[in-house]
Design an enzyme around this catalytic site. Sequence first.
Site, PDB file in Angstrom:
ATOM      1  N   HIS A   1      63.103 -51.597   4.560  1.00  0.00           N
ATOM      2  CA  HIS A   1      63.782 -52.262   5.661  1.00  0.00           C
ATOM      3  C   HIS A   1      62.924 -53.377   6.247  1.00  0.00           C
ATOM      4  O   HIS A   1      61.955 -53.119   6.934  1.00  0.00           O
ATOM      5  CB  HIS A   1      64.154 -51.260   6.745  1.00  0.00           C
TER       6      HIS A   1
ATOM      7  N   ASP B   1      57.251 -50.746 -13.791  1.00  0.00           N
ATOM      8  CA  ASP B   1      56.299 -51.283 -12.813  1.00  0.00           C
ATOM      9  C   ASP B   1      56.368 -50.538 -11.492  1.00  0.00           C
ATOM     10  O   ASP B   1      55.845 -50.988 -10.471  1.00  0.00           O
ATOM     11  CB  ASP B   1      56.566 -52.777 -12.587  1.00  0.00           C
TER      12      ASP B   1
ATOM     13  N   ASP C   1      66.433 -50.468   0.954  1.00  0.00           N
ATOM     14  CA  ASP C   1      66.402 -50.305   2.409  1.00  0.00           C
ATOM     15  C   ASP C   1      66.938 -48.918   2.782  1.00  0.00           C
ATOM     16  O   ASP C   1      68.077 -48.591   2.448  1.00  0.00           O
ATOM     17  CB  ASP C   1      67.272 -51.403   3.042  1.00  0.00           C
TER      18      ASP C   1
ATOM     19  N   ASP D   1      63.040 -46.586 -12.892  1.00  0.00           N
ATOM     20  CA  ASP D   1      62.179 -47.761 -12.980  1.00  0.00           C
ATOM     21  C   ASP D   1      62.336 -48.524 -14.303  1.00  0.00           C
ATOM     22  O   ASP D   1      62.532 -49.749 -14.299  1.00  0.00           O
ATOM     23  CB  ASP D   1      60.731 -47.287 -12.713  1.00  0.00           C
TER      24      ASP D   1
ATOM     25  N   SER E   1      66.897 -57.282  10.456  1.00  0.00           N
ATOM     26  CA  SER E   1      67.382 -56.071  11.109  1.00  0.00           C
ATOM     27  C   SER E   1      68.360 -56.463  12.233  1.00  0.00           C
ATOM     28  O   SER E   1      69.299 -57.205  11.967  1.00  0.00           O
ATOM     29  CB  SER E   1      66.212 -55.254  11.650  1.00  0.00           C
TER      30      SER E   1
ATOM     31  N   ASP F   1      65.418 -51.415 -15.791  1.00  0.00           N
ATOM     32  CA  ASP F   1      65.504 -52.872 -15.631  1.00  0.00           C
ATOM     33  C   ASP F   1      64.670 -53.619 -16.670  1.00  0.00           C
ATOM     34  O   ASP F   1      64.535 -54.830 -16.612  1.00  0.00           O
ATOM     35  CB  ASP F   1      65.070 -53.279 -14.219  1.00  0.00           C
TER      36      ASP F   1
END
Length: 591
Positions: free
Chosen positions: A504, A277, A458, A270, A203, A273
């Site tokens: 994040h 999961d 994030d 989901d 951060s 890819d």
Amino acid sequence: MRLQSGVSVAAFAAAASARSLSDVCTLSNVKSALPANGTLLGINLDSSASIASVVYNATVGGGMDASSTSDSETYNYCNVTLTYTHPGKGDTVVVRYALPEPSDFNKRFYVAGGGGYSLSSDATGGLEYGAVGGASSAGYDALNGVSYDDVVLFGNGSLNWDATYMFGYQALGEMTQLGKYFTKGFYGMNSKSKLYTYYEGCSDGGREGMSQVQRWGDEYDGVITGAPAFRYGQQQTQHIFSSVVEKTLDYYPPPCELAKIVNATIAACDPLDGRTDGVISRTDLCKLNFNMSSIVGEEYYCAAETATSLGFGFSKTKRQAAGSTTSYEPTQSGKVSAEGVAVAQAIYDGLHDSKGERAYLSWQIGSELSDAETEWNNSTQKWELDITSMGGEYVAKFVQLLDLDNLSTLDGVTYDTVVEWMDIAMNRYFDSLQTTIPDLTKFQESGGKLLHYHGESDPSIPAASSVHYWQSVRDIMYPGVSSKESLSKLQDWYQFYLIPGAAHCGTNTLQPGPYPEDNMEIMINWVEKGVKPSRLNATVSSGTYDGETQMLCQWPTRPLWHSNSTFDCVHDKKSIESWTYEFPAFKVPVY
Ligand SMILES: *[C@@H]1O[C@H](CO)[C@@H](O)[C@H](O)[C@H]1NC(C)=O
Ligand SMILES: *[C@@H]1O[C@H](CO)[C@@H](O)[C@H](O)[C@H]1NC(C)=O
Ligand SMILES: *[C@@H]1O[C@H](CO)[C@@H](O)[C@H](O)[C@H]1NC(C)=O
Ligand SMILES: *[C@@H]1O[C@H](CO)[C@@H](O)[C@H](O)[C@H]1NC(C)=O
Ligand SMILES: *[C@@H]1O[C@H](CO)[C@@H](O)[C@H](O)[C@H]1NC(C)=O
Ligand SMILES: *[C@@H]1O[C@H](CO)[C@@H](O)[C@H](O)[C@H]1NC(C)=O
Ligand SMILES: *[C@@H]1O[C@H](CO)[C@@H](O)[C@H](O)[C@H]1NC(C)=O
Ligand SMILES: *[C@@H]1O[C@H](CO)[C@@H](O)[C@H](O)[C@H]1NC(C)=O
Ligand SMILES: *[C@@H]1O[C@H](CO)[C@@H](O)[C@H](O)[C@H]1NC(C)=O
Ligand SMILES: *[C@@H]1O[C@H](CO)[C@@H](O)[C@H](O)[C@H]1NC(C)=O
Ligand SMILES: *[C@@H]1O[C@H](CO)[C@@H](O)[C@H](O)[C@H]1NC(C)=O
């Protein structure tokens, strides 16, 4: 977990370890290890203000790695406080170092990053690695919890540039330079012998790490930066963007509706890819293939609650932003509206000016829409605009130079206004906080290694913000060579990893994906033993695949699962293009 040094233990260490901590942790040894005025240009020590004392059996905060939180080990160390001034200036900077027992010292120096507007005030993060650690007051009492945003203005219209440069990069650079010199003297090392120097932060800690790579490149051997809050002018102003979208589209979605849009997006993307999961490991495929309009009409429901709303922006656990409130939210139920999807889509699309020119990138699709959260008004019985304090404070203090903690209204604010705020901030803080200098030659030539990572989902600092910097460094440092050559040269010393599903600087409650736990071990092996990583070790800590190890793909390759247990790292031109941005709304290059 304590890392034992794998490097050969030099004769000096044997001699040093014959001495106990109380032998070396004395004022006279401390004073004898200080540089005379003029040795380190710009740092004049007031040696009479030095303090040294042994701390026994301390439990320490440890570094960033998740594994170190379970570290039950205790440490004895020498707690040293030094005071210096910048010649002719009359200021006072206090620095603190934690020096391990001579027998534990592994010839390492370790710097930990802070978060939000705070530098780290903890010097003990290196002890588990046998490293000396340090922290700085930055000249504004940061060791006692004073945060940079509390001192950035002397008053309306009056910027504290000293604090700005110190927070921006100078305090850590000086602390490291002085700390390394002092460490060698303290343990009786030869001044020319190697003191492995590490940095680790996420951060703003990631931004601070980048500031060191860019400004003090030859001081560091291994730097780990997560989700850096750099490109500060754009990044911090971006926290106001979601509110401006709502105001512009004149729709203030119930938080439950936005949460449903995010959940439904995760569910839909989901599998893209190759594995179902709960994690969108390929937000690029989601962006390219999923039409959010298909969510319109889905039902949502959230029970009434009394909620504490935090000022989103940086680590929620590290610093609760001033002005966070406890508020009542009624039961929310309904169907996802076209207006709600339009708000989410506009936020994910990113800021464009009124000519349609792109000004900034945004959070990856499927990231939580934290900044967009609205507020329930119990007297009007409506959801209303809630300007996040992180964005509001930044625009008020850093752009408008008004000593206020928030923006009270967005009246008259358009997308063009936001672009203008970014432009003002970028130019004003170009050489202090922007932290995107793409020429890292000094760091690279002195042998530095950079491990940079970013949670792909994030919701605070867009993952694409990191990708853009990586691309800038590659373009600036390796012009005119083949793509293959620039990639292989860059990856020899600068590696970037996206963490599937991660939020994040941590895991994501909405996506049970992997997270790296042993970055420092990887970095130490790279720096001290020449073991160059090619994948990043990360562990899943919840959900169906709890406990699974994933060796993450190094950017620009992307994961593609071909069974429930294995994935490949593939080159996908279209995916990479979806992460690639230009910002024509600004007239100067934005790195
Ligand atoms: C070094 O500079 C500091 C600050 O100006 C001063 O207090 C100190 O006496 C100087 N030390 C020596 C040895 O001259
Ligand atoms: C530190 O802990 C050890 C082991 O528990 C104990 O023997 C020792 O007395 C402690 N030292 C101090 C100074 O408390
Ligand atoms: C380290 O020393 C400083 C200065 O004396 C002191 O304020 C601080 O509390 C000490 N830290 C610990 C853990 O004892
Ligand atoms: C600073 O400016 C703000 C906004 O105009 C105003 O509300 C505030 O009173 C001013 N502060 C001082 C100390 O003048
Ligand atoms: C979204 O999913 C999370 C868990 O994944 C759940 O706790 C939350 O209630 C869901 N929200 C909505 C509005 O469906
Ligand atoms: C998404 O779906 C909506 C509604 O079916 C349609 O109007 C829109 O053109 C689609 N968008 C894209 C990019 O295909
Ligand atoms: C709620 O709405 C009323 C009427 O518009 C307004 O006066 C009040 O300030 C609002 N409350 C909050 C907390 O925004
Ligand atoms: C909100 O308003 C309702 C009536 O409209 C009232 O019953 C309730 O107590 C209020 N809640 C709070 C937290 O003020
Ligand atoms: C910032 O101001 C807006 C508008 O007055 C308000 O809705 C919001 O709650 C404030 N945020 C904080 C953290 O004070
Ligand atoms: C990955 O990290 C975990 C947790 O630190 C560790 O137990 C495991 O051995 C590591 N695996 C590899 C292949 O490095
Ligand atoms: C993979 O896991 C899913 C459930 O997550 C299951 O439905 C599917 O059958 C599994 N596929 C294989 C090949 O095991």
